[in-house]
Design a protein around this motif. Structure first.
Motif, short mmCIF file in Angstrom:
data_model
loop_
_atom_site.label_atom_id
_atom_site.label_comp_id
_atom_site.label_asym_id
_atom_site.label_seq_id
_atom_site.Cartn_x
_atom_site.Cartn_y
_atom_site.Cartn_z
N LEU A 168 0.83 -1.20 0.00
CA LEU A 168 0.00 0.00 0.00
C LEU A 168 0.86 1.25 0.00
O LEU A 168 0.54 2.24 -0.66
CB LEU A 168 -0.95 0.01 1.20
CG LEU A 168 -1.95 1.17 1.25
CD1 LEU A 168 -2.81 1.20 -0.01
CD2 LEU A 168 -2.82 1.06 2.50
N THR A 190 -9.64 2.31 0.07
CA THR A 190 -9.34 1.78 1.39
C THR A 190 -9.82 2.76 2.44
O THR A 190 -10.45 3.77 2.13
CB THR A 190 -7.83 1.50 1.53
OG1 THR A 190 -7.59 0.80 2.75
CG2 THR A 190 -7.02 2.78 1.50
N SER A 224 -6.31 3.72 7.56
CA SER A 224 -5.19 2.95 7.03
C SER A 224 -4.19 3.85 6.32
O SER A 224 -2.98 3.74 6.53
CB SER A 224 -5.72 1.88 6.07
OG SER A 224 -4.65 1.14 5.51
#
Length: 201
Positions: free
Chosen positions: A29, A54, A58
């Motif tokens: 990511l 997402t 996060s």
């Protein structure tokens, strides 16, 4: 080796010597987040979460990790923008991320970090191939013809392979500078590789 993406405001390159720094940016990511910041410029955690499908929590967490290791920094506030006072915009600090294979290979941690980053680069290539195959009907014939992958096996010395890298990046920078103001440009993902292999394989 170099991991590089086009930036809206290019700054200095980052040469990583600490395996912990390379391992931090090699997270799947974080690689994608850093690529977006380099390509599109500063963004908030919320904007990145929307692009990456997402959660904001996060992206906030991973931005803090990238900041801790010096890959991103808080962007100066733009007085023209109306944003919540606590909303932070983040920017990529460097144009590229590079490292020395031999230097990192001196330790197990360095070898592991470099291997992780190479896997991320391969994943980027696979994703690019899949997107091209899904979207090529919407591209012009000229773009379809220009796209592709080269798969060659040639005999070179290590000196010649290093020279190939230098010439490739120098020519790429020349082409990018030439095309800067051309409205026909598009973001092109380029992944290059060169590895020695046994003659019988």
């Amino acid at each position: 080796m170099v991991y590089r993406e086009p930036m809206t405001d290019p700054q200095q390159d980052r040469h990583v010597t600490d395996p912990a720094d390379l391992k931090a940016v090699a997270h799947p990511l974080r690689v994608r987040m850093l690529a977006l910041l380099r390509r599109h410029g500063p963004a908030t955690a919320t904007e990145l979460a929307r692009r990456l499908d997402t959660e904001t929590g996060s992206t906030s967490y991973h931005l803090r990790i990238l900041a801790k290791h010096g890959f991103v920094a808080e962007a100066p506030a733009d007085p023209q923008e109306r944003r919540h006072p606590r909303e932070r915009r983040w920017a990529a600090v460097h144009r590229t991320t590079g490292w020395s294979n031999t230097q990192l290979a001196a330790t197990d941690a360095g070898r592991e970090a470099a291997a992780m980053m190479r896997r991320r680069q391969v994943e980027v290539l696979i994703g690019d191939v899949e997107r091209f195959e899904a979207e090529q009907d919407r591209l012009t014939p000229a773009w379809v013809e220009a796209a592709g992958i080269g798969d060659l096996q040639v005999r070179l010395t290590e000196t010649s392979l290093s020279e190939l890298w230098d010439r490739f990046y120098a020519h790429l920078d020349e082409l990018r500078a030439r095309d800067t103001d051309d409205p026909a440009t598009a973001v092109v993902s380029i992944v290059v590789a060169g590895f020695p292999r046994a003659a019988d394989r």
